[in-house]
Scaffold this motif. Structure first.
Motif, PDB file in Angstrom:
ATOM      1  N   VAL A  13      92.006  21.644  85.249  1.00  0.00           N
ATOM      2  CA  VAL A  13      90.363  21.378  85.299  1.00  0.00           C
ATOM      3  C   VAL A  13      89.978  21.528  84.006  1.00  0.00           C
ATOM      4  N   ALA A  36      88.825  24.807  96.154  1.00  0.00           N
ATOM      5  CA  ALA A  36      89.822  24.234  95.200  1.00  0.00           C
ATOM      6  C   ALA A  36      91.190  24.240  95.525  1.00  0.00           C
ATOM      7  N   HIS A  88      88.360  21.417  92.543  1.00  0.00           N
ATOM      8  CA  HIS A  88      87.441  22.627  92.583  1.00  0.00           C
ATOM      9  C   HIS A  88      86.849  22.600  94.047  1.00  0.00           C
TER      10      HIS A  88
END
Length: 299
Positions: A31, A200, A143
């Motif tokens: 991420v 997430a 997420h």
């Protein structure tokens, strides 16, 4: 939910939702590299990211295809838990036949879709329930995706088991079409939808023959980042979406190969260690093509 329970649900319902299936500690490094591929929510909504216009007006414009600019996100597509899930659901060694990362932004375009199946661009035939002939798609949330960030909605196979292969799109009330793959839907099917909203790391595994749809992002200044992964049994040649060789000379592909495990590379078409393909000739050539790849497992 363990993999046996997940498989039973997937076979019965046509999909299974696994909240937080990927560990947070494995998700976080990937991420952190999202900005290599997509604008942040602020960058998009404030208009400060020069890439903004690419995502406006077309619901599919936010798709990047594998291998990604972020090698960590490429590796996440063949994460150990993802491969274990695919192998459990299909009861076979698997081939990754499609992988996309997808960014969506509130107000960028209309993401609200009609119910549909994906098989038309995942196979040259039609979906099968025969063991060894199934395919599986996965949505992976990078997420949290609550309802206001447009999670997919899915309909249990129990409601559609007798539906023919054609038509394929079930249009919302008030929509009309003469396309042979479209038909007006019974409103009860939309009432039977199940939301895939989740935290997430959530993975939604579904059959290409399962009716589902994308939904609208409504969160102010919202952004949604996810992956869509597609697996089939290794020998099922009629299930395909892309060919990896077309990108196999890119920097992104070479970097991915150098950091992937033999099992991960086998999922994309590398012959396994011990295969007759691996000879002194091919090993020497592969060493030239991928100078940072440790070839000891194949020697």
């Amino acid at each position: 939910m363990d993999l046996k329970d997940a498989t039973r649900t997937w076979l019965t319902e046509g999909f299974v939702i696994l909240p937080g299936f990927l560990p947070a500690e494995d998700l976080a490094p990937a991420v952190q590299e999202l900005d290599l591929m997509f604008p942040t929510a602020d960058g998009f909504h404030d208009g400060t990211d020069p890439r903004r216009e690419r995502f406006v007006g077309d619901e599919f414009a936010g798709i990047d295809t594998f291998p990604f600019a972020s090698t960590r996100i490429s590796l996440l597509a063949v994460h150990q838990r993802v491969l274990e899930l695919a192998e459990a659901l299909l009861d076979a060694d698997v081939h990754l036949y499609g992988a996309e990362a997808w960014a969506k932004y509130t107000g960028a375009c209309d993401y609200d879709q009609d119910l549909h199946r994906d098989y038309l661009n995942h196979t040259i035939l039609v979906p099968s329930t025969t063991p060894g002939c199934r395919q599986v798609e996965m949505f992976v949330f990078l997420h949290d995706v609550p309802e206001e960030l447009g999670p997919p909605h899915l309909v249990s196979r129990r409601h559609t088991v007798d539906f023919p292969a054609v038509p394929n799109w079930l249009l919302r009330p008030g929509r009309e079409s003469t396309f042979r793959f479209d038909t007006p839907a019974d409103p009860s099917l939309y009432a039977a939808e199940v939301s895939g909203a989740g935290p997430a790391g959530t993975v939604i595994a579904f059959d290409p023959g399962t009716f589902h749809r994308g939904t609208q992002l409504t969160a102010p200044r919202g952004a949604r980042y996810s992956m869509q992964l597609c697996f089939r049994p290794t020998g099922m040649e009629w299930g395909h979406r892309v060919g990896w060789a077309v990108k196999s000379f890119t920097t992104e592909w070479t970097e991915f190969v150098s950091r992937a495990t033999p099992r991960q590379l086998q999922t994309l078409g590398f012959p396994p260690p011990g295969h007759p393909y691996w000879t002194p000739e091919t090993l020497a050539g592969t060493a030239l093509r991928y100078p940072d790849l440790d070839l000891r497992p194949w020697q």
